[in-house]
Design a protein around this motif. Structure first.
Motif, short mmCIF file in Angstrom:
data_model
loop_
_atom_site.label_atom_id
_atom_site.label_comp_id
_atom_site.label_asym_id
_atom_site.label_seq_id
_atom_site.Cartn_x
_atom_site.Cartn_y
_atom_site.Cartn_z
N THR A 52 0.85 -1.21 0.00
CA THR A 52 0.00 0.00 0.00
C THR A 52 0.88 1.25 0.00
O THR A 52 0.67 2.18 -0.81
CB THR A 52 -0.91 0.03 1.26
N SER A 53 1.87 1.27 0.90
CA SER A 53 2.73 2.47 1.03
C SER A 53 3.54 2.71 -0.25
O SER A 53 3.66 3.86 -0.70
CB SER A 53 3.73 2.31 2.18
N THR A 54 4.08 1.62 -0.81
CA THR A 54 4.91 1.82 -2.01
C THR A 54 4.05 2.23 -3.21
O THR A 54 4.44 3.11 -3.98
CB THR A 54 5.71 0.54 -2.36
N LEU A 55 2.89 1.61 -3.35
CA LEU A 55 2.02 1.98 -4.49
C LEU A 55 1.57 3.43 -4.37
O LEU A 55 1.58 4.17 -5.37
CB LEU A 55 0.78 1.07 -4.54
N ALA A 56 1.20 3.85 -3.15
CA ALA A 56 0.76 5.23 -2.95
C ALA A 56 1.90 6.19 -3.30
O ALA A 56 1.70 7.20 -3.99
CB ALA A 56 0.32 5.43 -1.50
N THR A 57 3.11 5.85 -2.85
CA THR A 57 4.28 6.70 -3.13
C THR A 57 4.51 6.82 -4.64
O THR A 57 4.73 7.92 -5.17
CB THR A 57 5.53 6.09 -2.46
N LEU A 58 4.43 5.68 -5.34
CA LEU A 58 4.71 5.68 -6.78
C LEU A 58 3.63 6.45 -7.56
O LEU A 58 3.94 7.17 -8.51
CB LEU A 58 4.82 4.24 -7.29
N MET A 59 2.37 6.30 -7.14
CA MET A 59 1.30 7.00 -7.85
C MET A 59 1.39 8.51 -7.60
O MET A 59 1.14 9.31 -8.50
CB MET A 59 -0.08 6.48 -7.40
N GLN A 60 1.75 8.90 -6.37
CA GLN A 60 1.92 10.32 -6.07
C GLN A 60 3.07 10.89 -6.92
O GLN A 60 2.98 11.96 -7.49
CB GLN A 60 2.23 10.48 -4.57
N ARG A 61 4.15 10.07 -7.01
CA ARG A 61 5.31 10.48 -7.82
C ARG A 61 4.93 10.63 -9.29
O ARG A 61 5.48 11.45 -10.02
CB ARG A 61 6.38 9.40 -7.70
N GLY A 63 2.35 11.85 -10.37
CA GLY A 63 1.60 13.08 -10.58
C GLY A 63 0.14 13.03 -10.15
O GLY A 63 -0.60 13.99 -10.37
N TYR A 64 -0.28 11.91 -9.55
CA TYR A 64 -1.68 11.81 -9.10
C TYR A 64 -1.82 12.33 -7.68
O TYR A 64 -0.87 12.32 -6.90
CB TYR A 64 -2.15 10.36 -9.16
N LYS A 65 -3.06 12.74 -7.34
CA LYS A 65 -3.36 13.12 -5.95
C LYS A 65 -3.80 11.85 -5.22
O LYS A 65 -4.76 11.19 -5.65
CB LYS A 65 -4.48 14.16 -5.91
N VAL A 66 -3.10 11.53 -4.14
CA VAL A 66 -3.27 10.21 -3.52
C VAL A 66 -3.58 10.32 -2.03
O VAL A 66 -3.09 11.22 -1.34
CB VAL A 66 -1.96 9.39 -3.72
N GLY A 67 -4.42 9.39 -1.54
CA GLY A 67 -4.68 9.27 -0.11
C GLY A 67 -4.63 7.81 0.30
O GLY A 67 -4.71 6.91 -0.54
N THR A 102 5.38 14.20 0.92
CA THR A 102 5.14 14.48 -0.50
C THR A 102 3.67 14.83 -0.76
O THR A 102 3.26 14.98 -1.91
CB THR A 102 5.53 13.29 -1.40
N GLY A 103 2.86 14.90 0.30
CA GLY A 103 1.48 15.35 0.12
C GLY A 103 0.43 14.24 0.05
O GLY A 103 -0.70 14.50 -0.36
N ILE A 104 0.78 13.02 0.46
CA ILE A 104 -0.21 11.94 0.49
C ILE A 104 -1.07 12.11 1.75
O ILE A 104 -0.54 12.26 2.86
CB ILE A 104 0.48 10.56 0.51
N LYS A 105 -2.40 12.12 1.58
CA LYS A 105 -3.30 12.30 2.73
C LYS A 105 -3.51 10.96 3.41
O LYS A 105 -3.79 9.96 2.73
CB LYS A 105 -4.64 12.88 2.26
N ILE A 106 -3.40 10.95 4.73
CA ILE A 106 -3.46 9.67 5.45
C ILE A 106 -4.44 9.75 6.62
O ILE A 106 -4.42 10.70 7.41
CB ILE A 106 -2.05 9.29 5.97
#
Ligand code: ADP
Length: 277
Positions: A52-61, A63-67, A102-106
């Protein structure tokens, strides 16, 4: 049982005429989420939160807005991986989720507890209620992807997640042990019963790379994941090794600094997920 009012939205009865839509919790009014992806596993400890953490990081990287909605209420490990300990603020619209570097909402129960080491000894309905609150009571704002770190297994709480949150798809995480094939099948069957699409399978802890000769050592034995993927017709998105550098980053709360490409296949599959709501 009281007489049927034909108003399923407020009725608690588990009646056969209820459709999937009738169980869904409303999303917070100040939230607009394009894709909701559940990360599930048949049992704990296979690396569901890591994926979960790695996928969220990669998707945020990308350019997507991720939570991330941490629905693993009794084993919440997401805030630690991102180095977040701050409490959750709130306003009239609901709970405001803290953001990673990096701006991921948690949103996680660990951000609400006075002490992150306090055990959550709650009964199933309270845990399930908390997950629903995280969905409808959190001001998520605009998100392209919300990842839901689901509780392991196919019990009461995972079932509530499947029923209350409109998942666009799930990623099933497993490890390469014989027993896992049965456990993956349980998760896959649950997804089928709940009419949720399976984006694909991720096998974690597939091997360790020898630091001296680069040989792949299969600690848990030969993998059966390709057979399982073929049997169900699911894409095999990734086979991720045990990588001490990842464990170190999680322990330091710096997973967003990771520099490995094991999950690139999963990222591409997620970009293709269509909104089903
Ligand atoms: P789960 O969410 O399935 O219970 P976790 O993601 O919390 O499992 O992983 C369990 C432990 O294993 C954690 O300490 C995590 O950092 C570690 N871990 C998981 N996957 C890997 C990996 N591929 N390489 C190194 N450590 C890993």
């Amino acid at each position: 049982m009281s007489e049927c009012t034909h108003n399923c939205s407020s009725c608690k009865a588990n009646c056969s005429t209820k459709s999937k839509q009738d169980f869904l919790e409303p999303l917070n009014a100040k939230s607009n989420i394009k894709h909701v992806i559940g990360i599930v596993s048949g049992k704990g400890g296979v690396g569901k939160s890591m994926v979960t953490s790695t996928l969220a990081t990669l998707m945020q990287r990308a350019g997507y807005k991720v939570g991330i909605l941490d629905a693993d209420i009794t084993g919440p490990s997401i805030p630690k991986a991102f180095g977040i300990a701050a409490g959750v603020e709130g306003d009239d619209d609901g709970m405001i989720p803290p953001e990673s570097s990096t701006g991921i909402k948690i949103m996680s129960v660990n951000l609400l507890l006075p002490d992150a080491t306090a055990p959550v000894v709650w009964r199933g309905p309270v845990i399930a209620g908390t997950v629903k609150q995280f969905w409808s009571g959190t001001v998520w704002g605009d998100l392209d992807y919300l990842f839901v770190d689901c509780p392991p297994g196919t019990g009461d709480v995972p079932l509530t997640v499947f029923q209350s949150i409109p998942l666009d798809g799930i990623v099933i995480v497993s490890s390469p042990q014989e027993l896992v094939s049965m456990i993956v099948e349980k998760a896959a069957n649950m997804a089928r019963m709940m009419q949720v699409d399976v984006v694909g399978l991720v096998e974690n802890m597939s091997y360790v790379k020898c630091p001296d000769c680069d040989k792949k050592i299969k600690i848990f034995g030969e993998s059966h994941i390709e057979d399982i993927a073929r049997k169900h017709g699911y894409p095999l998105l990734a086979q991720m090794p045990i990588d001490p550098s990842l464990a170190t980053l999680v322990d330091a709360g710096e997973i967003e600094k990771m520099d490995v490409n094991y999950l690139d296949g999963a990222v591409e599959a997620l970009k293709r997920v269509r909104n089903v709501k």
